[in-house]
Design an enzyme around this catalytic site. Structure first.
Site, PDB file in Angstrom:
ATOM      1  CB  CYS A   2      17.632   7.122   4.684  1.00  0.00           C
ATOM      2  SG  CYS A   2      16.724   8.653   4.549  1.00  0.00           S
ATOM      3  NE  ARG A  27      17.525   1.029   4.596  1.00  0.00           N
ATOM      4  CZ  ARG A  27      17.014   0.294   5.561  1.00  0.00           C
ATOM      5  NH1 ARG A  27      16.902  -0.994   5.394  1.00  0.00           N
ATOM      6  NH2 ARG A  27      16.630   0.835   6.678  1.00  0.00           N
ATOM      7  CD1 TRP A  74      11.170   7.411   0.468  1.00  0.00           C
ATOM      8  CD2 TRP A  74      10.768   8.332   2.459  1.00  0.00           C
ATOM      9  NE1 TRP A  74       9.821   7.540   0.597  1.00  0.00           N
ATOM     10  CE2 TRP A  74       9.537   8.097   1.817  1.00  0.00           C
ATOM     11  CE3 TRP A  74      10.759   8.916   3.725  1.00  0.00           C
ATOM     12  CZ2 TRP A  74       8.311   8.414   2.388  1.00  0.00           C
ATOM     13  CZ3 TRP A  74       9.533   9.238   4.299  1.00  0.00           C
ATOM     14  CH2 TRP A  74       8.334   8.983   3.638  1.00  0.00           C
ATOM     15  CG  ASN A 103      17.509   5.446   8.151  1.00  0.00           C
ATOM     16  OD1 ASN A 103      16.486   6.052   7.899  1.00  0.00           O
ATOM     17  ND2 ASN A 103      17.540   4.135   8.350  1.00  0.00           N
ATOM     18  N   GLY A 104      16.653   8.412   9.810  1.00  0.00           N
ATOM     19  CA  GLY A 104      15.796   8.564  10.991  1.00  0.00           C
ATOM     20  C   GLY A 104      15.240   9.975  11.042  1.00  0.00           C
ATOM     21  CD  GLU A 484      -1.157  -6.699  -0.488  1.00  0.00           C
ATOM     22  OE1 GLU A 484      -1.380  -5.842   0.388  1.00  0.00           O
ATOM     23  OE2 GLU A 484      -0.039  -6.872  -0.997  1.00  0.00           O
ATOM     24  CE  LYS A 488       1.701  -4.865  -3.411  1.00  0.00           C
ATOM     25  NZ  LYS A 488       1.653  -5.338  -2.064  1.00  0.00           N
ATOM     26  CD  GLU A 491       2.853  -0.995  -2.928  1.00  0.00           C
ATOM     27  OE1 GLU A 491       3.562  -0.352  -2.146  1.00  0.00           O
ATOM     28  OE2 GLU A 491       2.576  -2.190  -2.765  1.00  0.00           O
ATOM     29  CG  HIS A 507     -23.617   0.350   3.553  1.00  0.00           C
ATOM     30  ND1 HIS A 507     -24.750   0.521   4.317  1.00  0.00           N
ATOM     31  CD2 HIS A 507     -23.503  -0.975   3.334  1.00  0.00           C
ATOM     32  CE1 HIS A 507     -25.288  -0.663   4.579  1.00  0.00           C
ATOM     33  NE2 HIS A 507     -24.553  -1.589   3.981  1.00  0.00           N
ATOM     34  CE  LYS A 606      10.614  -4.839   0.413  1.00  0.00           C
ATOM     35  NZ  LYS A 606       9.274  -5.267  -0.039  1.00  0.00           N
TER      36      LYS A 606
END
Ligand code: M6R
Length: 611
Positions: A2, A27, A74, A103-104, A484, A488, A491, A507, A606
């Site tokens: 947010c 955001r 968000w 926001n929160g 990583e 990438k 996402e 395994h 983000k």
């Protein structure tokens, strides 16, 4: 998570708020809304991006005031929908025309909602935010600031809020706990936002609101207090932010721009910090604590997502170069684990934004238990940079794309410098450090060389773009890079990918290998090369196609795998900075091939400012 922006001044609020929302859209972007005071408060909300809100407002009148608040969401509580979008009002029938953005997360909202319902309140949305709006309304007695303070004394959780009230048409009240909020101070105007990108076009003077702080703003004055109404004086500072840095320029996406910016960003990250001739690393932000670091008995790195992968590489670096026992943990797990912190423990938080809620909480936990705390952070003045005892900024410039790229490389560079800084003071020989720093200085050029392979990577991508499952294998320093690379791809292209240590494949995950499941193998000519080649064969004999990231000139591997992306040779402890780059480009081109929204992938934000 947010983005919030609010304005009070003499200019028309609407364009300032919309512009601010566009800057903050990274955001959160599942819905957007805005409220402007113009005799009454006019509210507009919509599902979707800020541009949808902007279009919608063209058809509406009444949004002409000079006081307003706006939000890009968000979702946490309540699906993304118009009725759950912010701003929210207090009770329609018994309210006072109080309108709020948030926001929160209000953690005790269920109890508060029940309490308010028992007092006759009717709710229009499923959100925790509406509960806070109603609570402020319930406690309102002619003074918005006092009502906000009183309400915030009742809530648990995290908030950055901006509140306006029809009974007080010249007052904006904002407050913060846990979620970021800054107040830009202009001439007879204030602009409040989640971060400085929405402020700098209007003023470069600003202050951060501290936790449990409320600010009451009118056009020509402000005052700040705690939620218990104790006055406090914030420190107004000059913002260091160049708007030019966040222009997209000729690039199609921020992610691509940021990948291509990496060589220059790394040069800035290194600038003035290393001196290969003397074998010296100079990190101004930690000099005061150099002694404690050299004597450290244990180091714990914490982070989330990409920052966690940087923390994993940092663990290898710290043990190799500084020979200090080091651990790495997800911030979110560390804080709930009753961790044991002995004397001589240093907790190092890694974060691009400096606002990740779990990392802030882990840092506070570590601090409270007596650890010395450091931050490796990109955003100057962010919460983590302010709450740690010391730290090193990444200096890679603003990162706008939701997928972290240049910040990851910056985190690796800073961790390398930090480990070398400590190692040199412990036992590393000057000659060794000199040659390592020589190599470090060449890394930006190596990264540049890899970015130039973008077209080739694009072609390889096209060959595999329809595959639905991927495995990424690495060993040693390249194991976190495998994780990583998989992150990438997941996402931004929504393709399933798993990263793992190459030896772990047999395994369990090897059961997934078939002709439709390609494997990316990080197979550089380092100490673990032969082992990696053996793992590649295990994949191949089961029919799995292999795409190798390999050392330039390795004809052997080129002859034995399906495709190769080359990277320049370098010492293994520096390799992740280089091997991450083809994987970034690979994920980028795959996402573009599938028509995905690269910079604002679905369901992601983000900066994750809720736990
Ligand atoms: O701002 P931070 O570095 O603390 O963010 C941590 C993660 O949320 C972040 O790295 C996330 O995983 C990125 N989307 C990865 O590309």
């Amino acid at each position: 998570m947010c983005g919030i922006v609010a304005y009070i001044g003499h200019k028309s609020a609407k364009p300032i708020l919309l512009e601010g929302l566009k800057r903050l859209e990274y955001r959160g972007y599942d819905s957007a809304g805005l409220a402007v005071m113009n005799a009454n408060i006019h509210v507009a909300r919509t599902v979707g991006r800020v541009r949808v809100l902007e279009e919608m407002l063209k058809q509406h009148e009444g949004f002409d005031g000079t006081l307003g608040i706006a939000h890009t969401r968000w979702a946490t509580h309540g699906e993304p929908s118009e009725r759950n979008a912010h701003p929210h009002r207090d009770d329609e029938s018994n309210g006072h025309g109080i309108v709020l953005i948030h926001n929160g997360i209000i953690e005790n909202y269920t109890v508060l909602r029940k309490y308010l319902q028992d007092r006759g309140h009717t709710f229009q949305s499923d959100t925790d935010t509406e509960v806070l709006a109603h609570l402020i309304g319930e406690l309102y007695d002619g003074d918005l600031e006092a009502a906000v303070q009183a309400a915030l004394r009742e809530v648990t959780g995290a908030y950055a809020i901006a509140v306006i009230c029809e009974n007080e048409p010249d007052v904006l009240v904002v407050a913060r706990k846990g979620s970021p909020l800054m107040v830009g101070v202009g001439k007879d105007e204030y602009i409040v936002a989640s971060d400085s990108s929405a402020i700098v076009a209007h003023t470069t003077q600003a202050f951060h609101l501290e936790d449990y702080t409320v600010a009451r703003l009118t056009r020509d004055a402000f005052r700040t207090t705690t939620i218990d109404n104790v006055p406090i004086s914030p420190q107004i500072k000059e913002l260091e932010f160049d708007l030019g840095q966040i222009d997209l320029g000729d690039y199609e996406h921020y992610m691509l721009k940021e990948i291509f910016e990496q060589p220059q960003a790394l040069r800035l990250c290194l600038k003035g910090r290393i001196n290969p001739r003397d074998g010296q690393v100079v990190l101004g932000g930690i000099t005061e604590f150099a002694r404690d670091l050299v004597k450290a008995k244990r180091i714990i790195f914490v982070g989330q997502g990409t920052a966690f992968h940087a923390a994993m590489v940092s663990e290898y670096l710290m043990e190799d170069l500084a020979k200090i026992p080091t651990e790495v943990e997800f911030s979110s797990e560390f804080r709930y684990r009753n961790p044991i912190i002995q004397d001589g423990t240093v907790l190092i938080a890694i974060s691009q934004s400096g606002e990740t809620a779990d990392t802030i909480a882990a840092l506070q936990e570590g601090k409270q238990r007596g650890a010395l705390t450091l931050g490796l952070v990109n955003v100057v003045g962010s919460t983590i940079s302010r709450e740690t005892d010391a730290g090193v900024y990444l200096r890679v410039g603003p990162e706008i794309g939701v997928a972290s790229t240049k910040a990851f490389l910056g985190q690796l560079m800073v961790a390398t410098m930090l480990a070398t800084f400590i190692g040199r003071r412990r036992f590393l020989a000057a000659d060794y450090v000199s040659s390592l720093l020589d190599e470090l200085e060449t890394i930006p050029d190596c990264v540049e060389k890899v970015t130039q392979l973008s077209d080739q990577i694009h072609d390889v991508t096209a060959k595999y773009a329809d595959r639905e499952n991927w495995l990424f294998l690495g060993r040693g320093y390249n194991y976190p890079v495998a994780l990583e690379g998989a992150l990438k791809l997941k996402e931004i292209s929504y393709i399933h990918a798993e990263g793992m240590p190459a030896a772990e494949l047999k395994h369990g995950a090897i059961a997934l290998v078939d002709a439709e499941t390609p494997v990316v193998a990080l197979a550089l000519q380092d100490e673990l090369y032969d082992k990696m080649r053996a793992n590649i064969q295990e994949v191949q004999v089961r029919g799995g196609p292999v795409l190798a990231i390999a050392t330039e000139g390795d004809a052997d591997i080129a002859a034995s795998v399906d495709d190769v992306l080359w990277v320049p040779s370098c010492p293994e402890e520096l390799a992740p900075v280089i091997t991450a780059v083809p994987l970034q480009l690979f994920a980028y081109h795959t996402a573009v091939y599938h028509g995905c929204d690269v910079d604002q992938p679905r369901n992601l934000a983000k900066s994750v400012t809720v736990e």
